[in-house]
Motif scaffolding. Structure first.
Motif, PDB file in Angstrom:
ATOM      1  N   TYR A  27      35.309  39.106  41.956  1.00  0.00           N
ATOM      2  CA  TYR A  27      34.728  38.042  41.450  1.00  0.00           C
ATOM      3  C   TYR A  27      34.423  38.435  40.058  1.00  0.00           C
ATOM      4  N   LEU A  28      34.894  38.273  39.075  1.00  0.00           N
ATOM      5  CA  LEU A  28      34.858  38.708  37.695  1.00  0.00           C
ATOM      6  C   LEU A  28      33.714  37.523  37.027  1.00  0.00           C
ATOM      7  N   VAL A  29      32.664  38.214  36.770  1.00  0.00           N
ATOM      8  CA  VAL A  29      31.677  37.107  36.249  1.00  0.00           C
ATOM      9  C   VAL A  29      31.404  37.668  34.830  1.00  0.00           C
ATOM     10  N   ILE A  34      32.855  32.438  36.404  1.00  0.00           N
ATOM     11  CA  ILE A  34      34.017  33.329  37.370  1.00  0.00           C
ATOM     12  C   ILE A  34      35.233  33.088  36.672  1.00  0.00           C
ATOM     13  N   LEU A  35      35.999  34.309  36.671  1.00  0.00           N
ATOM     14  CA  LEU A  35      37.437  34.324  36.448  1.00  0.00           C
ATOM     15  C   LEU A  35      38.367  33.764  37.477  1.00  0.00           C
ATOM     16  N   VAL A  36      38.954  32.379  36.990  1.00  0.00           N
ATOM     17  CA  VAL A  36      39.754  31.893  38.203  1.00  0.00           C
ATOM     18  C   VAL A  36      41.023  31.684  37.347  1.00  0.00           C
ATOM     19  N   ALA A  37      42.124  31.331  38.255  1.00  0.00           N
ATOM     20  CA  ALA A  37      43.313  30.989  37.736  1.00  0.00           C
ATOM     21  C   ALA A  37      43.396  29.646  37.325  1.00  0.00           C
ATOM     22  N   LEU A 105      29.744  32.229  47.846  1.00  0.00           N
ATOM     23  CA  LEU A 105      30.092  33.698  47.717  1.00  0.00           C
ATOM     24  C   LEU A 105      30.079  33.926  46.224  1.00  0.00           C
ATOM     25  N   ALA A 106      30.421  32.791  45.540  1.00  0.00           N
ATOM     26  CA  ALA A 106      30.702  33.185  44.072  1.00  0.00           C
ATOM     27  C   ALA A 106      29.364  32.988  43.397  1.00  0.00           C
ATOM     28  N   GLY A 107      28.503  32.108  44.095  1.00  0.00           N
ATOM     29  CA  GLY A 107      27.039  32.367  43.376  1.00  0.00           C
ATOM     30  C   GLY A 107      26.327  33.481  43.956  1.00  0.00           C
ATOM     31  N   ARG A 108      26.760  33.999  45.121  1.00  0.00           N
ATOM     32  CA  ARG A 108      26.218  35.448  45.402  1.00  0.00           C
ATOM     33  C   ARG A 108      26.653  36.372  44.300  1.00  0.00           C
TER      34      ARG A 108
END
Length: 282
Positions: A27-29, A34-37, A105-108
């Motif tokens: 998870y690149l923050v 968040i970095l997503v496709a 999990l992204a929020g974490r």
């Protein structure tokens, strides 16, 4: 996180296991993004930020296992653009696109990256801190102070009067949205005392029959929302004019724009609406 047959699909880790695989879920923050496709899919298994030629990364934080994938979070310099095939997506946007456990999990990840960023130095003596082995904490090697991730408990309450619900417009809301009342717990208060105080301060009424419903981690930026329902007891609605600029009683067929189901406010309102309409539980 989601539970299936009593077994969690996510397992917390506080330190990197000796048998950590070479790949995992990263998870690149970037701040609260968040970095997503480009198709907003859940982060893919990659070797790490270096595989995307991203510089300016911070020390990674291990999150835990999602099924058999080791999950990491790492902060990225806020000035960096997304590499080809990827984009930066805000947590609120992802909440409508990802399953609940993936979004949590992204929020974490966002919260833990921000915590590490803001606890690099001891708040008591100013020395550089370091991770404390075996626990989620930053330790000062000079004076021993431990800094744990910050959580700010807040209550949120759906108030009923007959078949109507109290909805309010907060000064910070956009798009004409209304929601149920919420507020942070003050030192020395329990949750129920906070409900009574916040409701009276914001709209001038008293409530009764408090019932706990559910809680939700809310990474904006580091809240824990504790949800209640209550019944109107006495008083006329008087918005405080500071936070609350308008409030009133609404029927199920005459609702203004309300929060999405992702939030606990949306969940409480949807459950109330089903109850009023006599629908079967979802």
């Amino acid at each position: 996180m989601r539970y299936e047959s009593g077994v969690p699909t996510f397992t917390h880790l506080y330190s990197v296991p000796d048998d950590a695989p070479p790949t995992g879920r990263w998870y690149l923050v970037r701040r609260d993004e968040i970095l997503v496709a480009e198709d907003t899919s859940v982060p893919a298994a990659i070797k790490g930020p270096e595989s995307l030629d991203l510089s300016g990364t911070e020390e990674p934080v291990v999150l835990g296992w999602m099924d058999e994938e080791l999950c990491w979070a790492v902060g990225i310099d806020h000035s960096l653009a997304a590499p080809a095939g990827y984009r930066w997506a805000a947590l609120r946007e992802l909440g409508g696109a990802w399953p609940t456990d993936e979004w949590a999990l992204a929020g974490r990840a966002v919260q833990l990256v921000e915590w590490r960023r803001t606890h690099r130095y001891c708040g008591r003596c100013g020395a550089l801190t370091e991770p404390s082995p075996g626990e989620r904490a930053m330790r000062c090697p000079s004076c021993g102070l431990l800094a744990f991730p910050r959580l700010s408990p807040a209550v949120i309450v759906l108030i009923r009067k007959d078949d109507q619900v109290l909805l309010a417009a907060n000064r910070s809301f956009r798009g004409g949205m209304y929601s149920i009342l919420a507020g942070f717990v003050e030192p020395g208060e329990n949750m129920e005392e906070t409900v009574h105080r916040e409701v009276f301060e914001e709209v001038g009424i008293e409530v009764k029959n408090l019932r706990y419903v559910a809680s939700q981690p809310w990474p904006f930026p580091h809240s824990l929302m504790i949800g209640y329902t209550a019944d109107w007891a006495s008083g006329e609605i008087r918005p405080d004019g500071d936070e609350i600029i308008d409030a009133g009683w609404y029927s199920v067929d005459d609702l203004p724009p309300i929060p999405p189901p992702l939030s606990i406010a949306g969940r409480l309102l949807n459950e109330w609406a089903r109850e009023v309409r006599g629908d079967a539980p979802a």
